[in-house]
Design a protein around this motif. Sequence first.
Motif, short mmCIF file in Angstrom:
data_model
loop_
_atom_site.label_atom_id
_atom_site.label_comp_id
_atom_site.label_asym_id
_atom_site.label_seq_id
_atom_site.Cartn_x
_atom_site.Cartn_y
_atom_site.Cartn_z
N ILE A 136 0.84 -1.20 0.00
CA ILE A 136 0.00 0.00 0.00
C ILE A 136 0.87 1.25 0.00
CG2 ILE A 136 -1.69 1.33 1.32
CD1 ILE A 136 -2.89 -1.32 2.23
N ALA A 137 1.89 1.26 0.85
CA ALA A 137 2.81 2.40 0.88
C ALA A 137 3.51 2.56 -0.46
CB ALA A 137 3.83 2.22 2.00
N THR A 138 3.90 1.44 -1.07
CA THR A 138 4.56 1.49 -2.37
C THR A 138 3.64 2.07 -3.43
OG1 THR A 138 5.89 -0.46 -1.82
CG2 THR A 138 5.68 0.09 -4.16
N PHE A 139 2.41 1.58 -3.48
CA PHE A 139 1.46 2.08 -4.47
C PHE A 139 1.12 3.54 -4.23
CE2 PHE A 139 0.74 -1.38 -7.12
CZ PHE A 139 -0.20 -1.02 -8.07
N ALA A 140 1.07 3.94 -2.99
CA ALA A 140 0.77 5.33 -2.68
C ALA A 140 1.83 6.25 -3.28
CB ALA A 140 0.68 5.52 -1.18
N HIS A 141 3.10 5.85 -3.15
CA HIS A 141 4.17 6.64 -3.75
C HIS A 141 4.08 6.59 -5.27
CE1 HIS A 141 5.95 6.63 0.29
NE2 HIS A 141 6.69 7.63 -0.13
N TRP A 142 3.82 5.41 -5.83
CA TRP A 142 3.72 5.28 -7.29
C TRP A 142 2.60 6.16 -7.84
CZ3 TRP A 142 -0.07 2.92 -10.56
CH2 TRP A 142 0.34 2.77 -11.89
N MET A 143 1.49 6.28 -7.09
CA MET A 143 0.35 7.08 -7.54
C MET A 143 0.39 8.51 -7.03
SD MET A 143 -2.83 4.43 -7.47
CE MET A 143 -3.77 5.52 -8.54
N ASN A 144 1.46 8.89 -6.33
CA ASN A 144 1.62 10.25 -5.84
C ASN A 144 0.49 10.67 -4.91
OD1 ASN A 144 4.02 10.87 -7.56
ND2 ASN A 144 2.52 10.58 -9.21
N LEU A 145 0.11 9.78 -3.99
CA LEU A 145 -0.97 10.07 -3.06
C LEU A 145 -0.44 10.80 -1.83
CD1 LEU A 145 -3.04 6.74 -3.06
CD2 LEU A 145 -3.22 8.72 -4.59
N PRO A 146 -1.25 11.68 -1.23
CA PRO A 146 -0.85 12.35 0.01
C PRO A 146 -0.96 11.40 1.19
CG PRO A 146 -3.07 13.01 -0.61
CD PRO A 146 -2.54 12.16 -1.75
N PRO A 147 -0.31 11.72 2.32
CA PRO A 147 -0.32 10.81 3.49
C PRO A 147 -1.71 10.43 3.97
CG PRO A 147 1.35 12.51 3.76
CD PRO A 147 0.58 12.87 2.52
N ALA A 148 -2.64 11.36 3.96
CA ALA A 148 -3.99 11.03 4.43
C ALA A 148 -4.64 9.97 3.57
CB ALA A 148 -4.86 12.29 4.44
N ALA A 149 -4.39 10.02 2.27
CA ALA A 149 -4.95 9.02 1.36
C ALA A 149 -4.30 7.66 1.59
CB ALA A 149 -4.78 9.45 -0.08
N VAL A 150 -3.03 7.65 1.98
CA VAL A 150 -2.35 6.39 2.27
C VAL A 150 -3.01 5.70 3.45
CG1 VAL A 150 -0.18 5.31 2.94
CG2 VAL A 150 -0.17 7.25 1.37
N ALA A 151 -3.27 6.46 4.50
CA ALA A 151 -3.92 5.89 5.69
C ALA A 151 -5.30 5.35 5.35
CB ALA A 151 -4.00 6.95 6.78
N GLU A 152 -6.05 6.10 4.54
CA GLU A 152 -7.40 5.66 4.16
C GLU A 152 -7.34 4.41 3.30
OE1 GLU A 152 -11.49 7.38 2.05
OE2 GLU A 152 -9.61 8.53 1.95
N LEU A 153 -6.40 4.39 2.35
CA LEU A 153 -6.27 3.23 1.48
C LEU A 153 -5.86 1.99 2.28
CD1 LEU A 153 -6.22 1.97 -1.33
CD2 LEU A 153 -3.87 2.81 -1.60
N THR A 154 -4.99 2.16 3.27
CA THR A 154 -4.59 1.04 4.11
C THR A 154 -5.79 0.43 4.82
OG1 THR A 154 -2.41 2.02 4.48
CG2 THR A 154 -3.13 0.34 6.04
N ALA A 155 -6.60 1.28 5.43
CA ALA A 155 -7.76 0.80 6.18
C ALA A 155 -8.80 0.16 5.27
CB ALA A 155 -8.38 1.95 6.98
N VAL A 156 -9.16 0.84 4.20
CA VAL A 156 -10.21 0.35 3.31
C VAL A 156 -9.73 -0.88 2.54
CG1 VAL A 156 -11.73 0.91 1.38
CG2 VAL A 156 -11.25 2.63 3.12
N GLY A 157 -8.46 -0.85 2.08
CA GLY A 157 -7.93 -1.98 1.33
C GLY A 157 -7.91 -3.25 2.15
N GLN A 158 -7.49 -3.17 3.41
CA GLN A 158 -7.47 -4.36 4.26
C GLN A 158 -8.89 -4.85 4.53
OE1 GLN A 158 -5.04 -2.68 7.51
NE2 GLN A 158 -3.56 -4.29 7.09
#
Length: 391
Positions: A136-158
């Motif tokens: 998730i952290a890797t994809f967040a960097h690849w997609m240029n997501l902000p930190p808040a979106a990383v946290a949301e993606l982690t929670a929703v993705g799991q």
Amino acid sequence: MSHDFNPIVPETFDSPHAEYARLREQCPVAHSDAWGGFWALMKHADVAAAAADWRNFTTAKQNVIPKVAFTGRRPPLHLDPPEHTPYRRALAPLLTERRVARLQPVIRSVSRDLLAAMVARGGGDVVADFSAHMPIATFAHWMNLPPAAVAELTAVGQRYNIAVQSNDMDTTKESSLLLYDMARAIVADRRAIPLPEDEDATSALLAARVDGEPLPEELIIGTIRQVLVVGIIAPSVMIGSIAVHLCRDQALQAKLRAEPALIPAAIEEFLRLYTPYRGFARTPLQDVTIGGQTIPEGEPIALVYASANRDADVFECPNDFRIDRPNMKESLAFGRGPHVCVGAALARLELQIALEELLAAGPFHAAGEPRQTRFPEIGALSAPIAFEAAA
């Protein structure tokens, strides 16, 4: 209709592979009554042929078993050529081996931080504590997501992953819609502030043209939604399966730790042994006969890649780990044909660095029984380990 196997029986980490070995021998074109009924191809030749033959086996009707798509189509997986091609063309330059190599420092740093926390505790769950987070952290960097979106993606993705594995359709639908909301927000952000097309997947999709016309916005959103999930689940499951294998084979664990140059070849064999998909689907556009079995037009077919990659007709002693197999090019770990995984280079990089850092963290052994995923994935949903040095 015959019921040759039951994909919803409780499974252990090893039991699906035993069942698929039986089916390859006795019923290589199998039928199950589960989820409204579907067929399953178990042999390498049959899976490879159907995956490559998009003219007769469409992915546009149903792309996974069980069917979990509640909303719109998500290119490129939900479309056949030529409709799917503009979406792959936009993503592919951002997923070349050279391009994803830029993510090495990020992947390594995130992996070390997650594993350091596990070592400090003496161990943990490789999946829950490590591999569910790193991709998730890797994809967040690849997609240029902000930190808040990383946290949301982690929670929703799991949450989405667990719901799919548990066949919890209500939570699957709810979390899938949240992922769509995230995808819409990403697209809106890129419309407002575009990034260079050669640096950002969303901007590349927004800039793509077919006969001078932009791609439909809902299909761009669907593509981003698809990328968010595919890039999360498979690496997480694979890393868990690798950890289980190395807990069982301490000699191999020690060998790879002592000879890290062997790790890239080991990853290829792990991918063959623990191919994380068994439920990617195709639908025949006419009656087809495979292995003497006629499958009627319109009935869904699972391409059981996990079974195909243990087919003894292709791989000698297929259940054994052999780092020097001469025919690894026959592996179907990333699919075959027009839907071969566009992100294979990134997946390999994640797996290689994850294994390097896991081995560097110190010798480890199992601290409990692994827990198996359910259709459509296959592999470790949970892999408890303990680090010997910390113990």
